[in-house]
Design an enzyme around this catalytic site. Structure first.
Site, PDB file in Angstrom:
ATOM      1  N   CYS A   2       0.824  -1.212   0.000  1.00 47.76           N
ATOM      2  CA  CYS A   2       0.000   0.000   0.000  1.00 47.76           C
ATOM      3  C   CYS A   2       0.858   1.263   0.000  1.00 47.76           C
ATOM      4  CB  CYS A   2      -0.888   0.026   1.230  1.00 47.76           C
ATOM      5  SG  CYS A   2      -1.984  -1.374   1.342  1.00 47.76           S
ATOM      6  N   ARG A  27       5.320  -0.145  -6.053  1.00 45.31           N
ATOM      7  CA  ARG A  27       5.297  -0.963  -4.837  1.00 45.31           C
ATOM      8  C   ARG A  27       4.261  -2.076  -4.934  1.00 45.31           C
ATOM      9  NH1 ARG A  27       7.838   1.693  -0.337  1.00 45.31           N
ATOM     10  NH2 ARG A  27       6.582   0.492   1.112  1.00 45.31           N
ATOM     11  N   TRP A  76      -3.000  -2.628  -1.584  1.00 42.46           N
ATOM     12  CA  TRP A  76      -2.651  -4.005  -1.945  1.00 42.46           C
ATOM     13  C   TRP A  76      -3.445  -4.879  -0.983  1.00 42.46           C
ATOM     14  CZ3 TRP A  76      -0.280  -8.401   0.128  1.00 42.46           C
ATOM     15  CH2 TRP A  76       0.243  -9.318  -0.786  1.00 42.46           C
ATOM     16  N   ASN A 102      -1.838   1.902   5.793  1.00 49.42           N
ATOM     17  CA  ASN A 102      -0.938   0.836   5.325  1.00 49.42           C
ATOM     18  C   ASN A 102      -0.683  -0.107   6.486  1.00 49.42           C
ATOM     19  OD1 ASN A 102      -0.683   2.368   3.042  1.00 49.42           O
ATOM     20  ND2 ASN A 102       1.494   2.822   3.301  1.00 49.42           N
ATOM     21  N   GLY A 103      -0.618  -1.398   6.217  1.00 50.73           N
ATOM     22  CA  GLY A 103      -0.326  -2.352   7.290  1.00 50.73           C
ATOM     23  C   GLY A 103      -1.582  -3.131   7.661  1.00 50.73           C
ATOM     24  N   GLU A 494      18.904 -16.785  -8.616  1.00 49.18           N
ATOM     25  CA  GLU A 494      18.487 -15.431  -8.961  1.00 49.18           C
ATOM     26  C   GLU A 494      18.023 -15.358 -10.421  1.00 49.18           C
ATOM     27  OE1 GLU A 494      17.723 -13.009  -7.259  1.00 49.18           O
ATOM     28  OE2 GLU A 494      17.820 -11.273  -8.578  1.00 49.18           O
ATOM     29  N   LYS A 498      14.277 -14.187 -11.435  1.00 50.67           N
ATOM     30  CA  LYS A 498      13.998 -13.084 -12.364  1.00 50.67           C
ATOM     31  C   LYS A 498      13.031 -13.551 -13.447  1.00 50.67           C
ATOM     32  CE  LYS A 498      14.949 -10.448 -10.554  1.00 50.67           C
ATOM     33  NZ  LYS A 498      15.518 -10.444  -9.257  1.00 50.67           N
ATOM     34  N   GLU A 501       9.341 -14.313 -12.086  1.00 46.55           N
ATOM     35  CA  GLU A 501       8.529 -13.222 -11.541  1.00 46.55           C
ATOM     36  C   GLU A 501       8.031 -12.260 -12.603  1.00 46.55           C
ATOM     37  OE1 GLU A 501      10.393 -10.613  -8.644  1.00 46.55           O
ATOM     38  OE2 GLU A 501      12.324 -10.833  -9.621  1.00 46.55           O
ATOM     39  N   HIS A 517      19.369 -36.097  -8.716  1.00 44.01           N
ATOM     40  CA  HIS A 517      18.584 -36.576  -7.573  1.00 44.01           C
ATOM     41  C   HIS A 517      17.113 -36.193  -7.688  1.00 44.01           C
ATOM     42  CE1 HIS A 517      22.318 -37.807  -5.728  1.00 44.01           C
ATOM     43  NE2 HIS A 517      22.809 -36.615  -6.049  1.00 44.01           N
ATOM     44  N   LYS A 616       6.700  -4.513  -4.508  1.00 48.85           N
ATOM     45  CA  LYS A 616       8.126  -4.215  -4.379  1.00 48.85           C
ATOM     46  C   LYS A 616       8.581  -4.432  -2.940  1.00 48.85           C
ATOM     47  CE  LYS A 616      12.119  -2.650  -5.791  1.00 48.85           C
ATOM     48  NZ  LYS A 616      12.919  -3.596  -6.579  1.00 48.85           N
TER      49      LYS A 616
HETATM   50  C1  AGP Z   1      12.998  -9.855  -6.371  1.00 49.53           C
HETATM   51  O1  AGP Z   1      13.079  -9.380  -7.650  1.00 49.53           O
HETATM   52  C2  AGP Z   1      12.012  -9.219  -5.496  1.00 49.53           C
HETATM   53  N1  AGP Z   1      11.931  -7.836  -5.603  1.00 49.53           N
HETATM   54  C3  AGP Z   1      12.022  -9.775  -4.070  1.00 49.53           C
HETATM   55  O2  AGP Z   1      12.449 -11.097  -4.068  1.00 49.53           O
HETATM   56  C4  AGP Z   1      12.832  -8.967  -3.031  1.00 49.53           C
HETATM   57  O3  AGP Z   1      14.191  -9.119  -3.237  1.00 49.53           O
HETATM   58  C5  AGP Z   1      12.412  -9.434  -1.630  1.00 49.53           C
HETATM   59  O4  AGP Z   1      11.042  -9.200  -1.462  1.00 49.53           O
HETATM   60  C6  AGP Z   1      13.187  -8.754  -0.540  1.00 49.53           C
HETATM   61  O5  AGP Z   1      13.006  -7.378  -0.554  1.00 49.53           O
HETATM   62  P1  AGP Z   1      13.943  -6.433   0.288  1.00 49.53           P
HETATM   63  O6  AGP Z   1      15.309  -6.540  -0.295  1.00 49.53           O
HETATM   64  O7  AGP Z   1      13.357  -5.066   0.119  1.00 49.53           O
HETATM   65  O8  AGP Z   1      13.901  -6.909   1.693  1.00 49.53           O
END
Ligand code: AGP
Length: 621
Positions: A2, A27, A76, A102-103, A494, A498, A501, A517, A616
């Site tokens: 949010c 976000r 959100w 928010n929260g 990673e 990428k 997502e 395995h 985000k």
């Molecule tokens: C990855 O592309 C994401 N944005 C996600 O995995 C992110 O790294 C994770 O949510 C952690 O976020 P932070 O580094 O703000 O704690």
């Protein structure tokens, strides 16, 4: 997740709020809304499910509102599906006050039942709406003083009843000269004051184009804002004196700057980001100097730590894993990884001799902050590796090493990943020198080679078009496996993260030795395998693993060093990268994988910067 925005000044607040909300879109959100007090003193609002464009269209096509004071929100969904009714701002029964939040309000069910019994009418399924009705109820109780003081007192009484981590904003038609904000827990709040206007937001980039001097509101604080400034107090009303901080980020750094997407721009910013992360941290001899920045963790303490545990989520966790291999190799200290989301349930064994390294770009990730609290509670010393000044992580950690990545708007972390890995290189070199666990010449050589990485990345970025050609051949795959070994296991994790997502193609990262395995059962000609086979102690091993995949007819894509004819002889495609020290190779090897994911998602017309379901910053458990 949010986003909150507030404005008071001489201009119409609506365009400013919409502009600031647009800068919070990254976000992640699923509905939005705005409320203003107009020139007649009426409280008016508009809300819309979906993208901000829906709200903008609604405001343009029939629900036009304006006013010099207003609040806005991007939601959100947590409690209640995304819908117009569940979007914020929420109003009380008399429609005299509007609340954005928010929260999560953890005790909302109890409060809601009580308020329903008292005769309040609810119009949404959210936890947030209880705040508006509770405030209405507390305002009705009356009190002494000016209208502003009475609202403040009612808000304090309301805050005392709320359980949970939140940031919230309130406007009230009875007091068109003030906005009210409060913060409890991880949800950030910043405010900036310029020439008779005040801008408030839940994230720095939202208001960066209006003001670079920003006050950071801390947990347990209330902010009462007028066009002339603000009053900051704790929840008991005691004044808090804190100066605004000048944010060094260039407002233009949160713009696309001619790139099609923020993600592509941020991939191309990586050479600069590494330079920024290194700046001023390596002296003329080539020794890493962090003592001034980490001064609250003494050198003696760092010399005595018996164990390091690294925690974080998602990309931050993967960057931490590169750090694990660096620390093991250079410092010869036991290092373990623990996902922050598992930390509180995993009974981690922590004691006073332990150092916990918490990795987080945002410094707000709820699981990571909770992991830090647990580690500190058990007596560990905590080092934060973080991109955001003033974020919750920086306040709970004993010291913070800033990654200096600048604002990252694309949900997919790219430049902040390489900045986190760079910070881990610096910390490993620093700790190894302090503890004398590796020859000084070797440490200096690594430091020097790290400073050469930006130029090498520049070369790799020139390959973007050829990587797009490979992306064309992979865009219809249903599943892709990424394999690495040793220090490039995190590169495989990673690379897969990428791809999945932003393209929604199933992808898994695997330590290559584990293929036999289980995962090898997935392979046939429709499942591409991406392997990382750059020079180092595991190159031959991973080539053998790739041959096993080729024997199952999987298309083979390899990240290899220029001139590796052996790899060229069997791979369907090769992403060539310059040869560097194996310990530094993850920084180069991830670049083609970021570009591969980007191009596949773009070719498939996906929402690259705001992929579905993702936020985000994940501020809930
Ligand atoms: C990855 O592309 C994401 N944005 C996600 O995995 C992110 O790294 C994770 O949510 C952690 O976020 P932070 O580094 O703000 O704690």
């Amino acid at each position: 997740m949010c986003g909150i925005v507030g404005y008071i000044g001489q201009r119409d607040s609506v365009p400013i709020i919409l502009d600031a909300l647009a800068r919070l879109e990254y976000r992640g959100y699923d509905s939005s809304g705005v409320a203003v007090i107009d020139a007649n003193g009426e409280l008016l609002g508009s809300k819309a499910e979906g993208k901000l464009a829906n709200l903008t269209a609604r405001l343009r096509d029939g629900e036009h509102i304006s006013g010099k004071i207003g609040i806005g929100h991007t939601r959100w969904a947590t409690h209640g599906r995304p819908s117009d009714a569940n979007a914020h701002p929420h109003m009380d029964c008399s429609r005299r006050m509007a609340v954005v939040h928010n929260g999560i309000i953890e005790n909302y069910a109890v409060l809601r039942d009580r308020l329903l019994e008292q005769g309040h009418t609810f119009t949404s399924e959210t936890d947030s709406e209880v705040i508006a009705h509770l405030l209405e109820s507390n305002c009705a109780a009356g009190g002494d003083g000016t209208v502003t003081e009475r609202i403040e007192a009612a808000l304090r009484a309301t805050l005392r009843e709320l359980v949970g981590a939140y940031a919230l904003g309130v406007i009230c038609a009875d007091d068109p000269e003030h906005l009210f904000f409060a913060r409890n827990g991880a949800s950030p709040l910043v405010a900036g004051h310029e020439n008779g206007e005040v801008f408030v937001a839940s994230d720095t980039p939202a208001i960066l184009q209006y003001t670079r001097k920003q006050l950071i509101v801390h947990e347990g604080e209330m902010l009462v804002v007028s066009a002339n400034g603000w009053k900051l107090t704790d929840y008991d009303g005691n004044p808090v004196h804190r100066q605004a901080t000048t944010i060094s980020w260039d407002p233009g750094s949160a713009e696309k700057g001619g790139f099609k997407h923020f993600m592509l721009k941020e991939i191309f910013e990586q050479p600069t980001v590494i330079n920024e992360t290194l700046a001023g941290r390596i002296d003329e001899q080539g020794d890493v100097r962090l003592e001034a920045e980490l001064d609250s963790i003494s050198e003696d303490l760092l010399r005595s730590i018996s164990k390091i545990s690294i925690t974080g989520c998602g990309t931050a966790f993967n960057a931490g894993m590169v750090g694990m291999y660096l620390l093991r190799s250079l410092v010869r200290v036991p290092v373990e990884m623990e996902l922050a989301s598992e930390f509180r349930y995993g009974d981690p064994v922590i004691d006073h001799g332990a150092l916990t390294i918490a990795m987080s770009q945002s410094g707000e990730t709820a699981d990571t902050i909770e992991a830090v609290r647990i580690a500190k509670g058990a007596g560990a010393t905590v080092l934060g590796i973080c991109n955001r000044l003033g974020s919750p992580l920086t306040r709970v950690a004993d010291a913070t090493l800033f990654t200096r990545g600048g604002p990252e708007i694309g949900v997919a972390a790219t430049k902040t990943y390489v900045s986190q890995v760079t910070a881990m290189i610096l910390f490993s070199l620093y700790l190894a020198r302090l503890r004398g666990t590796a020859p000084l010449e070797r440490l200096r050589e690594i430091a020097k080679n790290t400073s050469l990485l930006p130029a090498a990345i520049d070369v790799l970025l020139n390959e973007s078009d050829s990587i797009r050609a490979v992306a064309k051949s992979m865009r219809k795959a249903h599943s892709v496996l990424f394999m690495g070994r040793y220090v490039n296991v995190p590169t495989a994790l990673e690379g897969a993260l990428k791809l999945k997502e932003i393209s929604y193609i199933h992808a898994e990262g695997y330590p290559a030795g584990e293929m036999k395995h289980g995962p090898i059962a997935l392979l046939d000609s429709s499942v591409p395998v991406v392997g990382i086979a750059t020079d180092g102690r595991v190159r031959e091993k991973i080539i053998s693993n790739l041959m096993e995949c080729k024997a199952r007819e999987a298309p083979i894509i390899v990240v290899a060093n220029y001139g590796d004819t052996e790899v060229a002889s069997f791979a369907d495609h090769v992403f060539w990268v310059p040869k560097v020290d194996e310990m530094l190779s993850p920084i180069l090897n991830i670049i083609p994988l970021q570009l591969l994911a980007y191009h596949i998602a773009d070719l498939e017309g996906k929402d690259v910067d705001q992929p579905r379901n993702l936020a985000k910053t994940v501020t809930v458990e």
